[in-house]
Motif scaffolding. Structure first.
Motif, PDB file in Angstrom:
ATOM      1  N   UNK A   1      -3.932  -6.917  15.048  1.00  0.00           N
ATOM      2  CA  UNK A   1      -4.944  -6.960  14.004  1.00  0.00           C
ATOM      3  C   UNK A   1      -4.384  -6.361  12.720  1.00  0.00           C
ATOM      4  N   UNK A   2      -4.986  -6.759  11.620  1.00  0.00           N
ATOM      5  CA  UNK A   2      -4.703  -6.129  10.329  1.00  0.00           C
ATOM      6  C   UNK A   2      -6.033  -5.668   9.767  1.00  0.00           C
ATOM      7  N   UNK A   3      -6.073  -4.446   9.290  1.00  0.00           N
ATOM      8  CA  UNK A   3      -7.249  -3.960   8.577  1.00  0.00           C
ATOM      9  C   UNK A   3      -6.847  -3.829   7.112  1.00  0.00           C
ATOM     10  N   UNK A   4      -7.526  -4.616   6.289  1.00  0.00           N
ATOM     11  CA  UNK A   4      -7.284  -4.583   4.856  1.00  0.00           C
ATOM     12  C   UNK A   4      -8.222  -3.561   4.228  1.00  0.00           C
ATOM     13  N   UNK A   5      -7.647  -2.648   3.474  1.00  0.00           N
ATOM     14  CA  UNK A   5      -8.432  -1.632   2.792  1.00  0.00           C
ATOM     15  C   UNK A   5      -8.262  -1.872   1.287  1.00  0.00           C
ATOM     16  N   UNK A   6      -9.373  -2.086   0.616  1.00  0.00           N
ATOM     17  CA  UNK A   6      -9.355  -2.364  -0.816  1.00  0.00           C
ATOM     18  C   UNK A   6      -9.826  -1.126  -1.573  1.00  0.00           C
ATOM     19  N   UNK A   7      -9.077  -0.769  -2.601  1.00  0.00           N
ATOM     20  CA  UNK A   7      -9.463   0.398  -3.381  1.00  0.00           C
ATOM     21  C   UNK A   7      -9.504   0.051  -4.866  1.00  0.00           C
ATOM     22  N   UNK A   8     -10.188   0.910  -5.598  1.00  0.00           N
ATOM     23  CA  UNK A   8     -10.295   0.750  -7.044  1.00  0.00           C
ATOM     24  C   UNK A   8     -10.390   2.140  -7.647  1.00  0.00           C
ATOM     25  N   UNK A   9      -9.571   2.398  -8.652  1.00  0.00           N
ATOM     26  CA  UNK A   9      -9.547   3.703  -9.323  1.00  0.00           C
ATOM     27  C   UNK A   9      -9.342   4.856  -8.335  1.00  0.00           C
ATOM     28  N   UNK A  10      -8.468   4.630  -7.338  1.00  0.00           N
ATOM     29  CA  UNK A  10      -8.147   5.686  -6.388  1.00  0.00           C
ATOM     30  C   UNK A  10      -9.201   5.955  -5.339  1.00  0.00           C
ATOM     31  N   UNK A  11     -10.191   5.064  -5.225  1.00  0.00           N
ATOM     32  CA  UNK A  11     -11.244   5.232  -4.221  1.00  0.00           C
ATOM     33  C   UNK A  11     -11.339   3.986  -3.360  1.00  0.00           C
ATOM     34  N   UNK A  12     -11.613   4.193  -2.072  1.00  0.00           N
ATOM     35  CA  UNK A  12     -11.743   3.062  -1.152  1.00  0.00           C
ATOM     36  C   UNK A  12     -13.089   2.386  -1.381  1.00  0.00           C
ATOM     37  N   UNK A  13     -13.035   1.068  -1.580  1.00  0.00           N
ATOM     38  CA  UNK A  13     -14.238   0.294  -1.879  1.00  0.00           C
ATOM     39  C   UNK A  13     -14.722  -0.533  -0.691  1.00  0.00           C
ATOM     40  N   UNK A  14     -13.776  -1.122   0.067  1.00  0.00           N
ATOM     41  CA  UNK A  14     -14.202  -1.958   1.194  1.00  0.00           C
ATOM     42  C   UNK A  14     -13.089  -2.089   2.224  1.00  0.00           C
ATOM     43  N   UNK A  15     -13.500  -2.533   3.413  1.00  0.00           N
ATOM     44  CA  UNK A  15     -12.583  -2.722   4.535  1.00  0.00           C
ATOM     45  C   UNK A  15     -12.857  -4.099   5.132  1.00  0.00           C
ATOM     46  N   UNK A  16     -11.778  -4.791   5.484  1.00  0.00           N
ATOM     47  CA  UNK A  16     -11.901  -6.100   6.140  1.00  0.00           C
ATOM     48  C   UNK A  16     -11.004  -6.091   7.370  1.00  0.00           C
ATOM     49  N   UNK A  17     -11.591  -6.370   8.540  1.00  0.00           N
ATOM     50  CA  UNK A  17     -10.861  -6.361   9.807  1.00  0.00           C
ATOM     51  C   UNK A  17     -10.504  -7.795  10.177  1.00  0.00           C
ATOM     52  N   UNK A  18      -9.212  -8.066  10.249  1.00  0.00           N
ATOM     53  CA  UNK A  18      -8.729  -9.387  10.638  1.00  0.00           C
ATOM     54  C   UNK A  18      -8.230  -9.313  12.072  1.00  0.00           C
ATOM     55  N   UNK A  19      -9.066  -9.767  12.992  1.00  0.00           N
ATOM     56  CA  UNK A  19      -8.693  -9.745  14.405  1.00  0.00           C
ATOM     57  C   UNK A  19      -7.709 -10.870  14.680  1.00  0.00           C
TER      58      UNK A  19
END
Length: 117
Positions: A93-111
């Motif tokens: 799996x890959x877990x994509x972590x998206x951030x903006x301005x040094x803060x985590x905004x969202x997570x997407x789990x790709x099974x």
């Protein structure tokens, strides 16, 4: 790894726990490389790569798990399985972590983000 990278892995672990996964190991290393998170549920033993990028990155985080990285993850997973036998189906799996301005905004789990080739 920087503090934001550690936070991304922690958030990914918490996300998996909420999805009823049990964390088996963190940052499992072998001579081939490292697996960020190894987690299991009732059916799968998931070898999870956590990738973080800014929201406006030119490519998705998953795209940075290229063929070479996949081969390192597969080799490391094989070593883990050799010393930790299981009846669970292995999965990458890959877990994509998206951030903006040094803060985590969202997570997407790709099974099942990639398979043995």
């Amino acid at each position: 790894m920087n503090n934001l990278g550690r936070l991304a892995e922690l958030k990914a672990s918490n996300y998996l726990a909420k999805k009823r996964y049990t964390i088996v190991d963190y940052n499992y290393t072998s001579r081939f490389g490292e697996i960020d998170i190894i987690a299991k549920n009732k059916k799968y033993l998931a070898f999870v790569e956590v990738k973080m990028r800014n929201e406006n990155s030119i490519a998705s985080p998953k795209e940075f798990v290229d063929y070479s990285k996949q081969q390192k993850l597969i080799a490391t997973a094989k070593l883990f399985l050799a010393s930790h036998p299981t009846d669970l189906q292995p999965r990458f799996d890959v877990i994509e972590v998206f951030c903006k301005n040094g803060k985590i905004k969202s997570i997407k789990h790709l099974e099942n983000a990639f398979e043995l080739v």
